[in-house]
Design a protein around this motif. Structure first.
Motif, PDB file in Angstrom:
ATOM      1  N   LEU A  64      -1.105   8.456   6.390  1.00 24.60           N
ATOM      2  CA  LEU A  64      -1.855   7.287   5.941  1.00 24.60           C
ATOM      3  C   LEU A  64      -2.283   6.384   7.102  1.00 24.60           C
ATOM      4  N   ALA A  65      -1.650   6.553   8.263  1.00 28.54           N
ATOM      5  CA  ALA A  65      -2.006   5.710   9.414  1.00 28.54           C
ATOM      6  C   ALA A  65      -3.115   6.338  10.255  1.00 28.54           C
ATOM      7  N   PHE A  66      -3.546   7.559   9.908  1.00 21.80           N
ATOM      8  CA  PHE A  66      -4.543   8.252  10.732  1.00 21.80           C
ATOM      9  C   PHE A  66      -5.957   7.775  10.360  1.00 21.80           C
ATOM     10  N   PRO A  67      -6.908   7.864  11.313  1.00 23.95           N
ATOM     11  CA  PRO A  67      -8.277   7.450  11.021  1.00 23.95           C
ATOM     12  C   PRO A  67      -8.844   8.205   9.815  1.00 23.95           C
ATOM     13  N   GLY A  68      -9.571   7.487   8.958  1.00 21.86           N
ATOM     14  CA  GLY A  68     -10.199   8.129   7.803  1.00 21.86           C
ATOM     15  C   GLY A  68      -9.347   8.044   6.543  1.00 21.86           C
ATOM     16  N   ALA A  69      -8.050   7.791   6.689  1.00 27.75           N
ATOM     17  CA  ALA A  69      -7.162   7.800   5.523  1.00 27.75           C
ATOM     18  C   ALA A  69      -7.564   6.713   4.527  1.00 27.75           C
ATOM     19  N   TYR A  70      -7.811   5.521   5.035  1.00 36.01           N
ATOM     20  CA  TYR A  70      -8.130   4.411   4.131  1.00 36.01           C
ATOM     21  C   TYR A  70      -9.381   4.723   3.302  1.00 36.01           C
ATOM     22  N   ASP A  71     -10.441   5.216   3.946  1.00 35.40           N
ATOM     23  CA  ASP A  71     -11.684   5.532   3.218  1.00 35.40           C
ATOM     24  C   ASP A  71     -11.423   6.575   2.135  1.00 35.40           C
ATOM     25  N   ASP A  72     -10.630   7.586   2.481  1.00 34.25           N
ATOM     26  CA  ASP A  72     -10.335   8.644   1.506  1.00 34.25           C
ATOM     27  C   ASP A  72      -9.536   8.095   0.329  1.00 34.25           C
ATOM     28  N   VAL A  73      -8.517   7.307   0.619  1.00 32.65           N
ATOM     29  CA  VAL A  73      -7.661   6.794  -0.464  1.00 32.65           C
ATOM     30  C   VAL A  73      -8.461   5.854  -1.359  1.00 32.65           C
ATOM     31  N   LYS A  74      -9.321   5.044  -0.740  1.00 31.69           N
ATOM     32  CA  LYS A  74     -10.157   4.114  -1.516  1.00 31.69           C
ATOM     33  C   LYS A  74     -11.090   4.909  -2.453  1.00 31.69           C
ATOM     34  N   ALA A  75     -11.768   5.905  -1.889  1.00 31.27           N
ATOM     35  CA  ALA A  75     -12.711   6.693  -2.698  1.00 31.27           C
ATOM     36  C   ALA A  75     -11.964   7.467  -3.788  1.00 31.27           C
ATOM     37  N   GLY A  95       5.698  -0.543   7.940  1.00 30.32           N
ATOM     38  CA  GLY A  95       5.292  -1.121   9.232  1.00 30.32           C
ATOM     39  C   GLY A  95       3.992  -0.570   9.773  1.00 30.32           C
ATOM     40  N   GLU A  96       3.149   0.021   8.885  1.00 31.59           N
ATOM     41  CA  GLU A  96       1.878   0.598   9.342  1.00 31.59           C
ATOM     42  C   GLU A  96       0.725  -0.208   8.741  1.00 31.59           C
ATOM     43  N   PRO A  97       0.014  -1.019   9.532  1.00 28.16           N
ATOM     44  CA  PRO A  97      -1.073  -1.830   8.992  1.00 28.16           C
ATOM     45  C   PRO A  97      -2.131  -0.993   8.277  1.00 28.16           C
ATOM     46  N   GLU A  98      -2.420   0.215   8.790  1.00 30.48           N
ATOM     47  CA  GLU A  98      -3.439   1.061   8.149  1.00 30.48           C
ATOM     48  C   GLU A  98      -2.966   1.476   6.760  1.00 30.48           C
ATOM     49  N   ALA A  99      -1.685   1.784   6.636  1.00 33.33           N
ATOM     50  CA  ALA A  99      -1.136   2.184   5.336  1.00 33.33           C
ATOM     51  C   ALA A  99      -1.181   1.008   4.373  1.00 33.33           C
ATOM     52  N   GLN A 100      -0.939  -0.185   4.867  1.00 31.57           N
ATOM     53  CA  GLN A 100      -0.943  -1.347   3.993  1.00 31.57           C
ATOM     54  C   GLN A 100      -2.347  -1.638   3.448  1.00 31.57           C
ATOM     55  N   ALA A 101      -3.383  -1.260   4.197  1.00 38.11           N
ATOM     56  CA  ALA A 101      -4.751  -1.396   3.672  1.00 38.11           C
ATOM     57  C   ALA A 101      -4.943  -0.460   2.476  1.00 38.11           C
ATOM     58  N   SER A 102      -4.420   0.741   2.563  1.00 41.86           N
ATOM     59  CA  SER A 102      -4.499   1.674   1.419  1.00 41.86           C
ATOM     60  C   SER A 102      -3.690   1.155   0.242  1.00 41.86           C
ATOM     61  N   GLU A 103      -2.560   0.523   0.532  1.00 39.71           N
ATOM     62  CA  GLU A 103      -1.760  -0.053  -0.563  1.00 39.71           C
ATOM     63  C   GLU A 103      -2.600  -1.060  -1.342  1.00 39.71           C
ATOM     64  N   ARG A 104      -3.322  -1.915  -0.619  1.00 45.24           N
ATOM     65  CA  ARG A 104      -4.103  -2.962  -1.305  1.00 45.24           C
ATOM     66  C   ARG A 104      -5.163  -2.348  -2.214  1.00 45.24           C
TER      67      ARG A 104
END
Ligand SMILES: NC(=O)c1ccc[n+]([C@@H]2O[C@H](COP(=O)([O-])OP(=O)(O)OC[C@H]3O[C@@H](n4cnc5c(N)ncnc54)[C@H](OP(=O)(O)O)[C@@H]3O)[C@@H](O)[C@H]2O)c1
Length: 269
Positions: A64-75, A95-104
């Motif tokens: 979930l912290a890797f590039p592209g994860a947030y866009d995929d999870v959102k879609a 403790g992963e800011p990128e993962a927390q964006a997917s959580e939101r």
């Protein structure tokens, strides 16, 4: 009433799928090898995996912290809700800011949600990328001398399955799931050695040395660099505390690393 378990053949997903099936619930595994096949990188595979699905376990690959994860999870989340999914459980990282964006994104999806925000899995040693090093007796990682509260994937699956099945009290919860004890990688190696009955040592290497070694063993460079960044980024002390997610969700203590090492000793030989 089908529950889609993404990553349903992986460390956590396999356990989640087993628990749901044991409860008599209808489970569909979402992975490249499943039928129908689901691939994060091929969005044309998503609708078939979601057909008739009312709840989904979302475990991203590779991380979930890797590039592209947030866009995929959102879609994926948006499509899931449009397709009739009413309950989402997200596997997240502590403790992963990128993962927390997917959580939101999952929290704002309109579906009932539960977040399982986990520390490092004990199963990285027994089923993941650290298994071969443990067998060889030398764990060489770019990890600082910072303790981590390793969590058992069985505990994660117990929480995720309870939430997916709709057991009371899990909707709207962010569970920080950790083990009951902090251990550095060196201490974890000592516990594994004690369980196996032969030396297992931890050696700290530079990120460059780690990436070079992993690539030489066939790990794609991008993945090796991502893992290395996780070691240097997250193991800075931010997660050096035990959280109460397992007892809060399940009413029992989290499993200890020594118990994990003993039970899995046969895998390390
Ligand atoms: N490891 C840790 O310590 C840790 C800690 C906190 C959070 N996490 C999170 O845990 C997640 C990984 O979960 P896990 O460890 O349970 O899984 P995993 O053991 O890494 O298993 C991977 C699963 O994903 C499937 N998969 C692989 N590539 C795929 C792709 N391109 N598209 C769709 N599915 C794919 C695999 O099946 P196929 O091969 O059939 O596709 C398999 O079912 C990551 O998002 C990570 O951020 C990990």
């Amino acid at each position: 009433m089908t529950i889609l378990v993404l990553g349903g053949t992986g460390k956590t997903g396999r356990r989640v799928a087993d628990r749901l099936t044991a409860r008599g619930l209808s489970v569909r595994v979402g992975s490249r090898s499943a039928t129908p096949s689901f691939a994060w990188e091929d969005r044309s595979t998503w609708p078939a995996a979601l057909e008739g699905v009312t709840a989904a376990y979302v475990s991203y690959y590779p991380d979930l912290a890797f590039p592209g994860a947030y866009d995929d999870v959102k879609a994926f989340t948006e499509l899931a809700v449009r397709s009739g999914v009413r309950r989402l459980v997200l596997l997240s990282g502590r403790g992963e800011p990128e993962a927390q964006a997917s959580e939101r994104t999952v929290q704002e999806s309109g579906a009932e949600w539960t977040i399982v925000r986990c520390s490092w899995f004990m199963q990285n040693f027994s089923e993941g990328f650290i298994l071969e090093p443990v067998r060889a007796g030398v764990i060489a990682l770019p990890a600082a001398d910072v303790p981590e509260p390793f969590v058992d994937a069985d505990d994660i699956a117990d929480v995720a399955a309870a939430a997916l099945a709709g057991d009371g009290g899990h909707a709207g919860q962010v569970y920080e799931l950790t083990g009951p004890r902090l251990l550095t990688f060196a201490q974890a190696a000592e516990e594994l050695a004690a369980a196996v009955g032969r030396p297992v040592v931890f050696t700290r290497v530079t990120p460059e040395e780690y990436v070079a070694g992993a690539v030489a063993h066939g790990v794609p460079r991008e993945e090796a660099e991502g893992l290395s960044a996780l070691f240097t980024g997250i193991l800075d002390g931010r997660n050096a505390s035990v959280a109460d997610g397992v007892p809060r969700a399940l009413g029992r203590p989290a499993r200890d690393f020594a118990d994990f090492a003993r039970t899995n000793a046969h895998r390390f030989r």
